[in-house]
Design an enzyme around this catalytic site. Structure first.
Site, mmCIF file in Angstrom:
data_model
loop_
_atom_site.group_PDB
_atom_site.id
_atom_site.type_symbol
_atom_site.label_atom_id
_atom_site.label_comp_id
_atom_site.label_asym_id
_atom_site.label_seq_id
_atom_site.Cartn_x
_atom_site.Cartn_y
_atom_site.Cartn_z
ATOM 1 N N LYS A 220 39.006 26.526 79.943
ATOM 2 C CA LYS A 220 38.941 25.930 78.601
ATOM 3 C C LYS A 220 40.301 26.141 77.950
ATOM 4 O O LYS A 220 40.672 27.252 77.589
ATOM 5 C CB LYS A 220 37.845 26.580 77.762
ATOM 6 C CG LYS A 220 37.700 25.927 76.393
ATOM 7 C CD LYS A 220 36.558 26.544 75.609
ATOM 8 C CE LYS A 220 36.184 25.715 74.387
ATOM 9 N NZ LYS A 220 37.296 25.387 73.512
ATOM 10 N N PHE B 80 40.704 16.150 82.188
ATOM 11 C CA PHE B 80 39.463 16.648 82.777
ATOM 12 C C PHE B 80 38.389 15.585 82.989
ATOM 13 O O PHE B 80 37.320 15.866 83.494
ATOM 14 C CB PHE B 80 38.907 17.836 81.990
ATOM 15 C CG PHE B 80 38.723 17.592 80.516
ATOM 16 C CD1 PHE B 80 37.670 16.845 80.051
ATOM 17 C CD2 PHE B 80 39.634 18.128 79.601
ATOM 18 C CE1 PHE B 80 37.501 16.627 78.703
ATOM 19 C CE2 PHE B 80 39.461 17.912 78.239
ATOM 20 C CZ PHE B 80 38.392 17.153 77.789
ATOM 21 N N ARG C 164 25.775 16.646 71.198
ATOM 22 C CA ARG C 164 25.928 17.795 72.090
ATOM 23 C C ARG C 164 24.696 17.867 72.979
ATOM 24 O O ARG C 164 23.690 18.424 72.615
ATOM 25 C CB ARG C 164 26.080 19.062 71.242
ATOM 26 C CG ARG C 164 27.304 18.999 70.340
ATOM 27 C CD ARG C 164 27.397 20.171 69.399
ATOM 28 N NE ARG C 164 28.477 19.955 68.447
ATOM 29 C CZ ARG C 164 29.729 20.350 68.640
ATOM 30 N NH1 ARG C 164 30.071 20.987 69.735
ATOM 31 N NH2 ARG C 164 30.658 20.107 67.736
HETATM 32 P P1 AMP Z 1 35.055 23.617 70.978
HETATM 33 O O1 AMP Z 1 36.291 23.099 70.401
HETATM 34 O O2 AMP Z 1 34.946 25.102 70.900
HETATM 35 O O3 AMP Z 1 33.810 22.881 70.508
HETATM 36 O O4 AMP Z 1 35.118 23.325 72.569
HETATM 37 C C1 AMP Z 1 35.154 22.028 73.093
HETATM 38 C C2 AMP Z 1 36.586 21.557 73.209
HETATM 39 O O5 AMP Z 1 37.279 22.259 74.224
HETATM 40 C C3 AMP Z 1 36.721 20.121 73.650
HETATM 41 O O6 AMP Z 1 36.551 19.240 72.577
HETATM 42 C C4 AMP Z 1 38.137 20.080 74.199
HETATM 43 O O7 AMP Z 1 39.035 19.783 73.149
HETATM 44 C C5 AMP Z 1 38.403 21.507 74.648
HETATM 45 N N1 AMP Z 1 38.586 21.700 76.098
HETATM 46 C C6 AMP Z 1 39.493 22.547 76.648
HETATM 47 N N2 AMP Z 1 39.418 22.535 77.970
HETATM 48 C C7 AMP Z 1 38.457 21.649 78.326
HETATM 49 C C8 AMP Z 1 37.906 21.202 79.571
HETATM 50 N N3 AMP Z 1 38.326 21.663 80.754
HETATM 51 N N4 AMP Z 1 36.897 20.277 79.521
HETATM 52 C C9 AMP Z 1 36.424 19.822 78.349
HETATM 53 N N5 AMP Z 1 36.904 20.203 77.139
HETATM 54 C C10 AMP Z 1 37.907 21.114 77.120
#
Ligand code: AMP
Length: 570
Positions: free
Chosen positions: A256, A347, A423
């Protein structure tokens, strides 16, 4: 056809304002949408959300309380200080507009009736005017409408301009009402078809028009490069067990990355970059455009990626803040691109060579991705990934990701389609437990002493079906000096144009500014309109890349509250 009085909209606004019941709202809207369909002006549907452009269009009225004051004074021939005085008493621009317009109607014999076409046209002009004399031209356009408006009409014109319509029309409600207006059979299927069409089009006029014509037209709405679309969202899990439970095994496990989401579109020699809130940032990232040209094969495609900044000398990844300033940058773009280089981590692939891949399984999409990307470290690479059913292996990957400074991992369901928005659990995120939520600033307070004149404390809001409710107040997280990060000064500048109401040292702002907030706990609290309060909140990031659709809902807060209670009991 085409002719419609603005008062018909106002009647609907009033009816919607008068009820909080979802089903009643839906019935009112469905009825009105049927009427609207006869007018053959599908774009007027935006007015139901207090807008004049599709949702992906970021243009704004840019109307502050100050400008409203001037427009009211000009339209009704009242001295500005008199309007200021009214505002001090009433504290609501819409209500003041109503009072002034009603008073004027009593003394003037004739005024023409406002038609929707005129309102829509003038509102659009307010947005598009640029250059010298902009302010006075805007005031004239607004005053022209107000001068011919009834009290109620004036109220809603002002509320539309201030983006504060208060009638509780959220996207989901409007989607369901469109379905109700045109379909009686196969309700469930049609609700989801209209929903999907909206996710793809991000434009209620397009969906409204297609829905009138029938199922086939709705199905025709598809993704094409150049048109921004909603990204798939992740849900949060507590541990690997839960991740595997949600996604099934084997599952894909990926790094991530701590950057910001970019959807990359290409058609022939044209490339577009859109953020998660559908903002076009192509101009700000010429280096990304170059990398895409060089390292991705294909004439046309749409890719999903995370763009991460790094230090050009030390080659260490930098946290989101460091590159966030590139998102809004309008000048010296090349220079700052050199200073703050980024790496693109791709990704997903949603479209390739004329074909949508949304319904294909993730493992198939990933296979394609690997075929079309030429990995070039520090420029553009496909996301690090393993496929595993082993908890131990996933755990090792997670720890390794953290040790390399990543935020955590994403776990993804291998046979899942790409489901936009919602989601749904096709991808989950696992991060070390810091409690954090994305919220929106809905109010603020001026500081005192050294911090006088600056908005230094912020009222945070989460989303409900209808609008926004408060979940607490935060004053820590921003910096005093620019060299340390985003400052209170900068935030004040960004918030000032959003002010819609001012009482003493407290202001209400239209919900635009998204922030990530960490906190220690959630408590029940009667002091805030959500019924909950965050304990020890702190702003960890200002998130210009995120929109209000991305923020936590009241349901999320309730869920977090229950989860934290349970944890405390263990
Ligand atoms: P959050 O921002 O905590 O809701 O986490 C989701 C976000 O992580 C996504 O919207 C992307 O911007 C980010 N992200 C980072 N790495 C990845 C990955 N390998 N696959 C999907 N999302 C990712």
């Amino acid at each position: 056809m085409g002719e419609m009085y603005y008062s018909e909209f106002v009647d609907v606004y009033d009816k919607l304002f008068a009820t909080t019941k979802r089903l009643e709202k839906e019935a009112i809207l469905a009825e009105f949408i049927k009427t609207l369909a006869k007018k053959d002006e599908s774009e007027w549907i935006y007015l139901l959300k207090g807008k004049i452009f599709p949702d992906y269009d970021e243009r704004e009225f840019g109307i502050s309380g100050q400008l409203t004051l001037k427009a009211l004074a000009f339209a009704f021939g009242v001295p500005e200080n008199k309007v200021t005085e009214m505002y001090r008493k009433v504290g609501d621009w819409g209500q003041i507009a109503e009072e002034l317009a009603d008073k004027k109607r009593q003394t003037t014999l004739f005024s023409s009736k406002l038609i929707v076409k005129k309102v829509f046209e003038n509102l659009r002009k307010v947005v598009s005017i640029e250059g010298k004399g902009t302010v006075s031209r805007k005031i004239e356009l607004i005053a022209e409408l107000l001068g011919n408006a009834s009290g109620r009409e004036a109220k809603y014109i002002v509320r539309t301009l201030l983006q504060d319509l208060r009638i509780g029309v959220a996207d989901a409600l409007l989607r369901d009402s469109i379905t109700d207006a045109f379909y009686h059979d196969d309700k469930k299927e049609m609700v989801s078809l209209v929903g999907e069409a909206y996710d793809l089009a991000n434009d209620f006029a397009v969906v409204f028009e297609a829905a009138q014509k029938g199922k086939k037209e709705l199905e025709k709405i598809s993704i094409i490069p150049g048109k921004p679309i909603n990204a798939m969202l992740a849900i949060k899990v507590e541990d690997i067990d839960e991740a595997f439970e949600v996604c099934g095994v084997p599952a894909a496990v990926e790094d991530k990355y701590d950057g910001f989401r970019v959807l990359i579109h290409k058609n022939k020699d044209k490339i577009w970059l859109f953020t998660r809130r559908l903002e076009n940032v192509t101009k700000q990232f010429p280096d990304v455009v170059e990398a895409v040209k060089k390292y991705v094969k294909g004439e046309s495609f749409i890719l999903d990626s995370e763009v991460v900044g790094y230090d050009s000398k030390t080659k260490i990844y930098r946290p989101f803040e460091a590159i966030s300033q590139r998102i809004k940058r309008k000048y010296d773009i090349e220079k700052i691109a050199g200073q703050l280089p980024v790496e693109v981590n791709v990704f997903d692939v949603l479209y390739y060579q004329g074909e949508s891949f949304l319904k294909k399984e993730f493992k198939e999409r990933r296979k394609l991705l690997e075929k079309i990307i030429k990995n070039e470290k520090w420029k553009l690479v496909s996301a690090r990934q393993i496929i595993t059913s082993s908890k131990e292996e996933a755990m090792r990957f997670y720890e390794n990701a953290l040790s390399r400074g990543e935020e955590g991992i994403m776990v993804k369901k291998l046979d899942a389609p790409y489901q936009q928005g919602r989601r749904v659990g096709y991808m989950v995120k696992l991060k070390p437990t810091v409690n954090d939520l994305d919220l929106v600033v809905i109010g603020a307070e001026y500081g005192s002493g050294k911090r006088g004149g600056m908005l230094t404390s912020y009222i945070l809001g989460c989303r409900t079906e209808k609008d926004f409710v408060e979940v607490g107040k935060v004053s820590s997280g921003f910096k005093e000096k620019e060299s340390e990060g985003v400052t209170y000064d900068q935030i004040t500048e960004l918030l000032k144009p959003l002010i819609i109401e001012e009482k003493g040292n407290v202001v209400r702002v239209s919900p635009k500014m998204v922030v990530s907030v960490t906190y220690q706990n959630i408590q029940k609290s009667p002091s805030y309109s959500s019924g909950y309060a965050l304990r020890f909140p702190r702003i960890s990031h200002y998130r210009p890349d995120r929109g209000i659709k991305d923020i936590a809902t009241l349901k999320d807060i309730e869920k977090e509250f229950v989860r934290m209670q349970r944890k405390a009991e263990k």
